[in-house]
Design a protein around this motif. Structure first.
Motif, mmCIF file in Angstrom:
data_model
loop_
_atom_site.group_PDB
_atom_site.id
_atom_site.type_symbol
_atom_site.label_atom_id
_atom_site.label_comp_id
_atom_site.label_asym_id
_atom_site.label_seq_id
_atom_site.Cartn_x
_atom_site.Cartn_y
_atom_site.Cartn_z
ATOM 1 N N VAL A 172 45.936 43.882 58.257
ATOM 2 C CA VAL A 172 47.308 43.380 58.342
ATOM 3 C C VAL A 172 47.701 42.737 57.014
ATOM 4 O O VAL A 172 48.784 42.992 56.473
ATOM 5 C CB VAL A 172 47.459 42.375 59.497
ATOM 6 C CG1 VAL A 172 48.869 41.787 59.511
ATOM 7 C CG2 VAL A 172 47.153 43.037 60.837
ATOM 8 N N ALA A 173 46.801 41.896 56.474
ATOM 9 C CA ALA A 173 47.080 41.230 55.203
ATOM 10 C C ALA A 173 47.243 42.239 54.076
ATOM 11 O O ALA A 173 48.157 42.116 53.235
ATOM 12 C CB ALA A 173 45.954 40.243 54.881
ATOM 13 N N LEU A 174 46.387 43.243 54.037
ATOM 14 C CA LEU A 174 46.476 44.268 52.990
ATOM 15 C C LEU A 174 47.788 45.042 53.096
ATOM 16 O O LEU A 174 48.429 45.335 52.076
ATOM 17 C CB LEU A 174 45.286 45.222 53.099
ATOM 18 C CG LEU A 174 43.934 44.652 52.667
ATOM 19 C CD1 LEU A 174 42.795 45.534 53.154
ATOM 20 C CD2 LEU A 174 43.881 44.506 51.147
ATOM 21 N N ALA A 175 48.206 45.345 54.329
ATOM 22 C CA ALA A 175 49.473 46.064 54.519
ATOM 23 C C ALA A 175 50.658 45.249 54.043
ATOM 24 O O ALA A 175 51.702 45.806 53.670
ATOM 25 C CB ALA A 175 49.636 46.438 55.992
ATOM 26 N N ARG A 176 50.506 43.929 54.043
ATOM 27 C CA ARG A 176 51.570 43.035 53.578
ATOM 28 C C ARG A 176 51.480 42.750 52.084
ATOM 29 O O ARG A 176 52.233 41.926 51.558
ATOM 30 C CB ARG A 176 51.511 41.720 54.359
ATOM 31 C CG ARG A 176 51.871 41.866 55.834
ATOM 32 C CD ARG A 176 51.675 40.552 56.567
ATOM 33 N NE ARG A 176 52.165 40.601 57.944
ATOM 34 C CZ ARG A 176 52.042 39.605 58.820
ATOM 35 N NH1 ARG A 176 51.430 38.483 58.459
ATOM 36 N NH2 ARG A 176 52.511 39.727 60.047
ATOM 37 N N GLY A 177 50.540 43.397 51.397
ATOM 38 C CA GLY A 177 50.456 43.256 49.949
ATOM 39 C C GLY A 177 49.523 42.178 49.445
ATOM 40 O O GLY A 177 49.555 41.844 48.256
ATOM 41 N N ALA A 178 48.674 41.642 50.305
ATOM 42 C CA ALA A 178 47.754 40.579 49.883
ATOM 43 C C ALA A 178 46.544 41.156 49.160
ATOM 44 O O ALA A 178 46.183 42.326 49.318
ATOM 45 C CB ALA A 178 47.287 39.788 51.102
ATOM 46 N N THR A 179 45.905 40.313 48.359
ATOM 47 C CA THR A 179 44.585 40.582 47.799
ATOM 48 C C THR A 179 43.570 39.907 48.708
ATOM 49 O O THR A 179 43.679 38.713 48.971
ATOM 50 C CB THR A 179 44.460 40.022 46.371
ATOM 51 O OG1 THR A 179 45.432 40.656 45.530
ATOM 52 C CG2 THR A 179 43.070 40.266 45.814
ATOM 53 N N VAL A 180 42.605 40.671 49.193
ATOM 54 C CA VAL A 180 41.667 40.156 50.188
ATOM 55 C C VAL A 180 40.256 40.100 49.609
ATOM 56 O O VAL A 180 39.759 41.094 49.065
ATOM 57 C CB VAL A 180 41.679 41.021 51.461
ATOM 58 C CG1 VAL A 180 40.626 40.550 52.450
ATOM 59 C CG2 VAL A 180 43.068 40.993 52.106
ATOM 60 N N HIS A 181 39.627 38.938 49.751
ATOM 61 C CA HIS A 181 38.235 38.746 49.362
ATOM 62 C C HIS A 181 37.435 38.420 50.622
ATOM 63 O O HIS A 181 37.778 37.487 51.358
ATOM 64 C CB HIS A 181 38.098 37.613 48.347
ATOM 65 C CG HIS A 181 38.858 37.849 47.076
ATOM 66 N ND1 HIS A 181 38.458 38.769 46.123
ATOM 67 C CD2 HIS A 181 40.010 37.286 46.594
ATOM 68 C CE1 HIS A 181 39.316 38.763 45.116
ATOM 69 N NE2 HIS A 181 40.267 37.873 45.376
ATOM 70 N N VAL A 182 36.384 39.175 50.883
ATOM 71 C CA VAL A 182 35.582 39.015 52.096
ATOM 72 C C VAL A 182 34.250 38.363 51.751
ATOM 73 O O VAL A 182 33.596 38.741 50.764
ATOM 74 C CB VAL A 182 35.359 40.375 52.784
ATOM 75 C CG1 VAL A 182 34.352 40.254 53.919
ATOM 76 C CG2 VAL A 182 36.691 40.917 53.298
ATOM 77 N N LEU A 183 33.851 37.394 52.584
ATOM 78 C CA LEU A 183 32.583 36.701 52.393
ATOM 79 C C LEU A 183 31.839 36.701 53.727
ATOM 80 O O LEU A 183 32.305 36.100 54.703
ATOM 81 C CB LEU A 183 32.826 35.273 51.878
ATOM 82 C CG LEU A 183 33.585 35.271 50.533
ATOM 83 C CD1 LEU A 183 35.001 34.771 50.731
ATOM 84 C CD2 LEU A 183 32.850 34.471 49.490
ATOM 85 N N THR A 184 30.724 37.408 53.760
ATOM 86 C CA THR A 184 29.991 37.577 55.011
ATOM 87 C C THR A 184 28.524 37.853 54.715
ATOM 88 O O THR A 184 28.192 38.416 53.671
ATOM 89 C CB THR A 184 30.600 38.727 55.845
ATOM 90 O OG1 THR A 184 29.905 38.845 57.077
ATOM 91 C CG2 THR A 184 30.532 40.052 55.105
ATOM 92 N N ARG A 185 27.642 37.487 55.653
ATOM 93 C CA ARG A 185 26.210 37.658 55.418
ATOM 94 C C ARG A 185 25.741 39.094 55.624
ATOM 95 O O ARG A 185 24.657 39.461 55.176
ATOM 96 C CB ARG A 185 25.423 36.719 56.325
ATOM 97 C CG ARG A 185 25.497 37.028 57.811
ATOM 98 C CD ARG A 185 24.719 36.011 58.619
ATOM 99 N NE ARG A 185 24.751 36.302 60.056
ATOM 100 C CZ ARG A 185 24.130 35.571 60.972
ATOM 101 N NH1 ARG A 185 23.443 34.499 60.605
ATOM 102 N NH2 ARG A 185 24.197 35.888 62.245
ATOM 103 N N SER A 186 26.522 39.915 56.287
ATOM 104 C CA SER A 186 26.118 41.280 56.606
ATOM 105 C C SER A 186 26.450 42.240 55.470
ATOM 106 O O SER A 186 27.614 42.379 55.078
ATOM 107 C CB SER A 186 26.812 41.744 57.886
ATOM 108 O OG SER A 186 26.663 43.136 58.062
ATOM 109 N N ALA A 187 25.426 42.919 54.959
ATOM 110 C CA ALA A 187 25.649 43.893 53.890
ATOM 111 C C ALA A 187 26.498 45.060 54.385
ATOM 112 O O ALA A 187 27.360 45.562 53.655
ATOM 113 C CB ALA A 187 24.307 44.392 53.360
ATOM 114 N N ALA A 188 26.258 45.486 55.631
ATOM 115 C CA ALA A 188 27.055 46.591 56.184
ATOM 116 C C ALA A 188 28.519 46.191 56.315
ATOM 117 O O ALA A 188 29.425 46.997 56.053
ATOM 118 C CB ALA A 188 26.499 47.009 57.545
#
Length: 318
Positions: A172-188
């Motif tokens: 949703v954020a990407l469709a609205r033109g945002a830059t998204v940074h993801v932080l998560t412990r799962s490599a997959a």
């Protein structure tokens, strides 16, 4: 889940009450809230309740809004009083008399269930039953969490944890033109995030490559509140999406809250949130990553969810 809190049983087909319709379950998403209900992180509202509140089903008994054979969605919120000050001001998610599917009433880990018509959703076309199921909680709650984060147009969003809800909210954020940074412990999960268009994906406790205008914490880990707040730029907002969170460590005012950073919780959703998100999903084809399980493997699905072994959303298919 090691104690085996779920058991498979044969029960009579539920009978719809006034204002309810009987629904044959076609698919039911497996939500982390189901895990909290099953493991006792949330207080018992109904003993031996049937979990599940991301239900896609086919109407069996006709009602005033839905015809027999129509596909409908059943979500977490299933009753509000309509009379309290919260309901009157449009904040029915805060209603003290609210009731919930799979917590106060039997949910969708079953062949059949019932739902009040006023709280059922019409579903967008172009999605399979399994794809629609996670939209009914993971999608709706992620959508509300994004709204609570006050992300400015074209802003920089941090997403902490990248499961069922996060991978939808990020789109949703990407469709609205945002830059998204993801932080998560799962490599997959990091690989999935990059494939969906995230600008970066790193470990859960890492700092993003740039200051954030907003962040959403999906992982139920209070320790992550501190690095998420520290990653915010001046005036940024951290939205906590979950119904349950482990204890938050002591905050340092200067590092974590000063410069008008904000910390916000998210409590359930309103029906308008659900309707708005369903309209968005109809207009923007979301990529819904699912892992299917047969209904009699619900315990394994929850165990895999607890161990971060599910890509996207787990979905039970009767």
């Amino acid at each position: 889940m090691a104690s085996g809190p779920l058991r498979l049983s044969d029960e009579p087909r539920p009978v719809p009450g006034a204002g309810e319709v009987l629904v044959r379950v076609l698919a039911c998403g497996v939500c982390r809230t189901d895990l909290h209900v099953s493991e006792g992180d949330l207080e018992v509202h109904r003993a031996s309740v049937v979990p599940g509140h991301e239900v896609v089903g086919e109407v069996v008994s006709p009602g005033s809004r839905f015809a027999v054979g129509e596909r409908v969605g059943i979500a977490w919120l299933r009753h509000t009083c309509g009379e309290c000050r919260y309901c009157r001001r449009g904040a029915e998610n805060l209603c003290p008399n609210s009731r919930y599917t799979g917590w106060d009433a039997d949910g969708g880990y079953a062949d059949y269930t019932v739902v009040p018509e006023a709280y059922a959703y019409r579903l967008p076309t172009g999605y399979s039953n399994a794809e629609l199921a996670p939209l009914l909680c993971a999608g709706i709650i992620g959508y509300r969490a994004l709204e609570r984060a006050d992300l400015p147009d074209g802003g920089r969003l941090g997403v902490y944890g990248f499961g069922a809800s996060a991978h939808l909210a990020a789109q949703v954020a990407l469709a609205r033109g945002a830059t998204v940074h993801v932080l998560t412990r799962s490599a997959a999960a990091r690989e999935l995030a990059l494939s969906l268009g995230a600008a970066s994906a790193g470990p859960a406790d890492a700092m993003p490559p740039e200051p954030l205008d907003a962040a959403i914490l999906f992982a139920p880990v209070g320790d992550l509140v501190l690095p998420a707040l520290a990653a915010l730029d001046r005036g940024g907002t951290l939205s906590i999406a979950g119904i349950h969170l482990s204890d938050i460590p002591v905050l340092n005012y200067q590092r974590h809250l000063f410069q008008e950073r904000q910390l916000r919780s998210v409590t359930a959703n309103t029906r308008q949130d659900g309707a708005d998100f369903m309209a968005f999903a109809a207009q923007h084809r979301l990529h819904v990553t699912t892992t299917p399980y047969p209904l009699d493997h619900a315990d394994r699905a929850l165990t895999d969810l607890a161990g971060d072994r599910v890509d996207g959303a787990a979905v039970l298919v009767p």
